[in-house]
Design an enzyme around this catalytic site. Structure first.
Site, PDB file in Angstrom:
ATOM      1  N   ASP A 171       0.830  -1.203   0.000  1.00  0.00           N
ATOM      2  CA  ASP A 171       0.000   0.000   0.000  1.00  0.00           C
ATOM      3  C   ASP A 171       0.865   1.254   0.000  1.00  0.00           C
ATOM      4  O   ASP A 171       0.579   2.225  -0.705  1.00  0.00           O
ATOM      5  CB  ASP A 171      -0.916   0.014   1.223  1.00  0.00           C
ATOM      6  N   VAL A 172       1.906   1.249   0.820  1.00  0.00           N
ATOM      7  CA  VAL A 172       2.783   2.418   0.907  1.00  0.00           C
ATOM      8  C   VAL A 172       3.488   2.665  -0.423  1.00  0.00           C
ATOM      9  O   VAL A 172       3.549   3.803  -0.918  1.00  0.00           O
ATOM     10  CB  VAL A 172       3.811   2.227   2.046  1.00  0.00           C
TER      11      VAL A 172
END
Length: 423
Positions: free
Chosen positions: A187-188
């Site tokens: 996600d990051v």
């Protein structure tokens, strides 16, 4: 809907809280939730963009309910970690009125960010084709788990992508089970790719006046981020496996057991290895045919690891770190998070910043309004000499800014003071 961009409240006294941000004047309509999208928009907000976070009434971003842990006011630290410098508006997109308010918000915005399941925004009448037909300069960023084609129906959860995207296959001990990274890393990474794509699209718009659709997905972002491991397969057909903390192409480049706790040693060349060998009391290793070159050391990594582990067990990790770093050999203990933040502080690097609580009791939470307790946040890692990141606003309460965003400043805000009423 107001026709003006309402300037966010400035957090006076916070480093970077005053002055112009690099993205000042840019408005982002943020329909995203959870992590990838909110992380991307927070980074842009730190650089000066006015981010309006669109949330479901009464529910809000899913991560508002993801606790423990929570702060003193019961708010999820997960939500707090990726939503500073934003204003929140509650819109019910299942209603005609809510969708019309959303369109009006987008009409005043430069960028739209969303991470609904592919097709959702189109069904709501908020898809890129419809909105960009009305607003050709709009940069529309769509974040998905597996793209808008055959993978459109697959839920985009980080754990799932780490599994099917190969990351877990190269993470963990060789004899153990595949494991995920300790944070939602995919996600990051996807959030970083989204912010980069948005900035590239804005640069193109500056030159041509044309916006465009920016699409990123979790799976493709992970495959790109697998770098050397993915390249080994793409170029040489090598399917890598789990190696614990060792490196497939460099040795010694892993963790070792010191007397008290693990230490990471990252030897990148023959000179560093010779220094390491001398400092641990094994100067002959650098002349040993098994270990002369990096390729030799990789081929005989097990024997090398046994020798180094025996020697490093004679002292603690902090001792070895100090000795090796002083000699130019990259080394350091495996820190806990509190130790990591303290290490950054000792190096003079940004770690934790504080955003003052709201000054106006009318918009403050009871705890913050009464006690003035600041909001602690992890610092933005980007350093800019002229337009550094700013920490203007703490993470918003659900719908906190709905009135000012939907209706603009009240008449009372512009009414003259009694002694000025008639000039």
């Amino acid at each position: 809907m107001s026709t003006q961009h309402n300037a966010p409240h400035e957090a006076a006294g916070v480093p970077g809280g005053a002055g112009r941000g690099a993205l000042e004047g840019l408005r982002i309509a943020d329909f995203s939730r959870v992590l990838a999208g909110p992380y991307a928009t927070m980074l842009l907000a730190d650089l000066g963009a006015d981010v309006v976070k669109v949330e479901r009434p009464d529910i809000g971003d899913d991560t508002r309910a993801w606790h423990p842990p929570a702060d003193h006011d019961g708010t999820s630290t997960y939500f707090l970690g990726v939503n500073r410098n934003k204003r929140s508006v509650a819109l019910d997109l299942t209603t005609d009125a809510g969708r019309e308010q959303a369109r009006a918000l987008v009409a005043e915005s430069d960028v739209l960010v969303e991470n609904f399941r592919p097709g959702t925004m189109e069904r709501l009448g908020l898809g890129p084709r419809e909105l960009r037909a009305r607003q050709p300069g709009l940069v529309y960023c769509s974040i998905s788990g597996f793209g808008g084609g055959a993978g459109a129906t697959i839920p985009g959860y980080d754990l799932l992508v780490q599994a099917v995207g190969g990351l877990m296959s190269v993470t963990g001990d060789a004899a153990g089970e595949p494991v995920k990274a300790g944070v939602a890393l995919v996600d990051v990474i996807t959030g970083l790719h989204a912010s980069l794509g948005i900035l590239a699209a804005l640069r193109h718009r500056d030159a041509t006046g044309e916006g465009q659709l920016v699409e990123v997905n979790l799976l493709s972002s992970l495959l790109s981020a697998l770098v050397n491991q993915a390249s080994a397969f793409a170029v040489a057909g090598v399917v890598p496996g789990r190696m614990g903390n060792a490196h497939p192409s460099i040795a010694p480049y892993e963790t070792f057991s010191a007397a008290d706790r693990p230490i990471a040693i990252a030897v990148g060349n023959d000179r560093q290895f010779a220094v390491l060998a001398d400092l641990v009391g094994e100067p002959g290793l650098a002349r040993d045919d098994r270990f002369r070159t990096n390729a030799d050391r990789v081929a005989h990594r097990t024997a090398l690891r046994d020798i180094l582990t025996r020697r490093l067990g004679a002292a603690g990790a902090d001792h070895w770190s100090a000795v090796l770093l002083a000699a130019g050999v990259p080394a350091g203990p495996v820190n806990t998070l509190d130790e990591a933040f303290d290490f950054a502080r000792k190096l003079g690097l940004p770690g934790i910043v504080e955003i003052p609580a709201f000054e106006n009791p009318a918009v403050a939470t009871p705890a913050d309004g009464a006690k003035g307790r600041p909001f602690r946040q992890v610092a933005n890692p980007i350093a800019l000499s002229g337009t550094p990141p700013q920490y203007r606003l703490p993470p918003p309460r659900l719908g906190q800014h709905s009135a000012e965003i939907l209706h603009g400043p009240s008449d009372d805000d512009h009414a003259p003071a009694p002694d000025q009423a008639d000039g």
